[in-house]
Design an enzyme around this catalytic site. Structure first.
Site, PDB file in Angstrom:
ATOM      1  CG  ASP A  41      75.464 141.476  71.693  1.00  0.00           C
ATOM      2  OD1 ASP A  41      75.107 141.150  72.846  1.00  0.00           O
ATOM      3  OD2 ASP A  41      75.358 140.721  70.705  1.00  0.00           O
ATOM      4  N   GLY A 126      75.199 150.623  64.166  1.00  0.00           N
ATOM      5  CA  GLY A 126      76.640 150.411  64.294  1.00  0.00           C
ATOM      6  C   GLY A 126      77.088 149.397  63.256  1.00  0.00           C
TER       7      GLY A 126
HETATM    8  N1  AR6 Z   1      76.118 151.982  75.231  1.00  0.00           N
HETATM    9  C1  AR6 Z   1      75.258 152.522  74.339  1.00  0.00           C
HETATM   10  N2  AR6 Z   1      75.413 152.442  73.005  1.00  0.00           N
HETATM   11  C2  AR6 Z   1      76.510 151.780  72.561  1.00  0.00           C
HETATM   12  C3  AR6 Z   1      77.470 151.188  73.416  1.00  0.00           C
HETATM   13  C4  AR6 Z   1      77.220 151.306  74.816  1.00  0.00           C
HETATM   14  N3  AR6 Z   1      78.056 150.772  75.710  1.00  0.00           N
HETATM   15  N4  AR6 Z   1      78.435 150.617  72.644  1.00  0.00           N
HETATM   16  C5  AR6 Z   1      78.112 150.862  71.355  1.00  0.00           C
HETATM   17  N5  AR6 Z   1      76.959 151.567  71.293  1.00  0.00           N
HETATM   18  P1  AR6 Z   1      76.117 148.052  67.426  1.00  0.00           P
HETATM   19  P2  AR6 Z   1      74.075 146.950  65.596  1.00  0.00           P
HETATM   20  C6  AR6 Z   1      76.223 152.084  70.124  1.00  0.00           C
HETATM   21  O1  AR6 Z   1      77.198 147.799  66.457  1.00  0.00           O
HETATM   22  O2  AR6 Z   1      74.407 147.957  64.565  1.00  0.00           O
HETATM   23  C7  AR6 Z   1      77.164 143.267  67.496  1.00  0.00           C
HETATM   24  O3  AR6 Z   1      78.346 142.586  67.207  1.00  0.00           O
HETATM   25  C8  AR6 Z   1      76.945 152.241  68.825  1.00  0.00           C
HETATM   26  O4  AR6 Z   1      77.710 153.441  68.831  1.00  0.00           O
HETATM   27  O5  AR6 Z   1      76.374 147.744  68.864  1.00  0.00           O
HETATM   28  O6  AR6 Z   1      72.632 146.687  65.907  1.00  0.00           O
HETATM   29  C9  AR6 Z   1      75.993 142.314  67.726  1.00  0.00           C
HETATM   30  O7  AR6 Z   1      76.401 141.089  68.270  1.00  0.00           O
HETATM   31  C10 AR6 Z   1      75.780 152.335  67.859  1.00  0.00           C
HETATM   32  O8  AR6 Z   1      75.239 153.657  67.857  1.00  0.00           O
HETATM   33  O9  AR6 Z   1      74.737 147.268  67.038  1.00  0.00           O
HETATM   34  C11 AR6 Z   1      75.423 142.156  66.358  1.00  0.00           C
HETATM   35  O10 AR6 Z   1      76.101 141.134  65.645  1.00  0.00           O
HETATM   36  C12 AR6 Z   1      74.716 151.428  68.487  1.00  0.00           C
HETATM   37  O11 AR6 Z   1      75.195 151.165  69.819  1.00  0.00           O
HETATM   38  C13 AR6 Z   1      75.681 143.479  65.704  1.00  0.00           C
HETATM   39  O12 AR6 Z   1      76.785 144.050  66.387  1.00  0.00           O
HETATM   40  C14 AR6 Z   1      74.500 150.111  67.781  1.00  0.00           C
HETATM   41  O13 AR6 Z   1      75.734 149.591  67.301  1.00  0.00           O
HETATM   42  C15 AR6 Z   1      74.515 144.414  65.845  1.00  0.00           C
HETATM   43  O14 AR6 Z   1      74.763 145.601  65.160  1.00  0.00           O
END
Ligand code: AR6
Length: 185
Positions: A41, A126
């Site tokens: 995000d 994540g």
């Molecule tokens: N490209 C692709 N995947 C990514 C990237 C990127 N640039 N950066 C991280 N990931 P998360 P959630 C991966 O935490 O668990 C936020 O604060 C990461 O390694 O991004 O759904 C939002 O505002 C992991 O595998 O999302 C929400 O409050 C995946 O993306 C909350 O986090 C998801 O990790 C959402 O949590």
């Protein structure tokens, strides 16, 4: 294996940064306030610029298991589809159905807008703590099911940030293919 054909359409897995991926739409792993945050995000808002957050503020929010669409600002995409996955509370709180629903909604919204290509992150695995080995079959199953029906989508790519996440999705794709989820590698 990193690629499966379903109904003549492609489901593929790559490792990378979704903000650099060129597609008609990319999905975001957002929160229900659409308030931005860390992880994918934060990366999407940083790379895409402030227009995306302005649109998110106008929309105001999105329930868990649902998704909303904005423009993509400076990103090499037409749309960002902000999906809200569940926070993991141990698995007995409807997490699987909410995760499936979030992916389904992203796929429906992309197809409604006539997108041919879509990039997806691993939603909820994540900050939200969903175990990736349990999330991957749900994510891939939702995409395969969508691609079997009528859709504008021709290629759906999971852009996975870490090697461990990619490996987990590769195992889940192998299991899906073994269960007859696609036509060929
Ligand atoms: N490209 C692709 N995947 C990514 C990237 C990127 N640039 N950066 C991280 N990931 P998360 P959630 C991966 O935490 O668990 C936020 O604060 C990461 O390694 O991004 O759904 C939002 O505002 C992991 O595998 O999302 C929400 O409050 C995946 O993306 C909350 O986090 C998801 O990790 C959402 O949590």
């Amino acid at each position: 294996m990193t690629r499966l054909t379903v109904n003549g359409r492609v489901l593929e897995l790559v490792q990378g940064d979704i903000t650099r991926f060129r597609a008609d739409a990319i999905a975001n792993a957002a929160n229900s306030m659409l308030a931005g945050g860390g992880g994918v995000d934060g990366a999407i808002h940083d790379a895409g610029g402030p227009e995306i957050m302005e649109e998110c503020r106008r929309i105001g929010g999105c329930p868990t298991g649902q998704a909303v669409v904005t423009g993509a600002g400076r990103l090499p995409a037409r749309y960002v589809i902000h999906a809200v996955g569940p926070v993991w509370f141990g698995g007995a709180h409807g997490e699987a159905e909410l995760l499936r629903s979030a992916y389904r909604r992203v796929l429906e919204l992309a197809s409604e807008r006539g997108c041919r290509t879509l990039a997806l992150p691993s939603i909820s695995t994540g900050a939200y703590g969903y175990p990736v080995d349990q999330a991957a079959p749900i994510a891939l199953g939702a995409v395969a099911e969508h691609l079997r029906g009528p859709t504008s989508l021709e290629r759906v790519t999971f852009v996975l940030f870490t090697r461990e996440t990619l490996e987990s999705y590769v195992r889940a794709l192998q299991a899906l293919a073994g269960a007859g989820g696609g036509e060929r590698r």
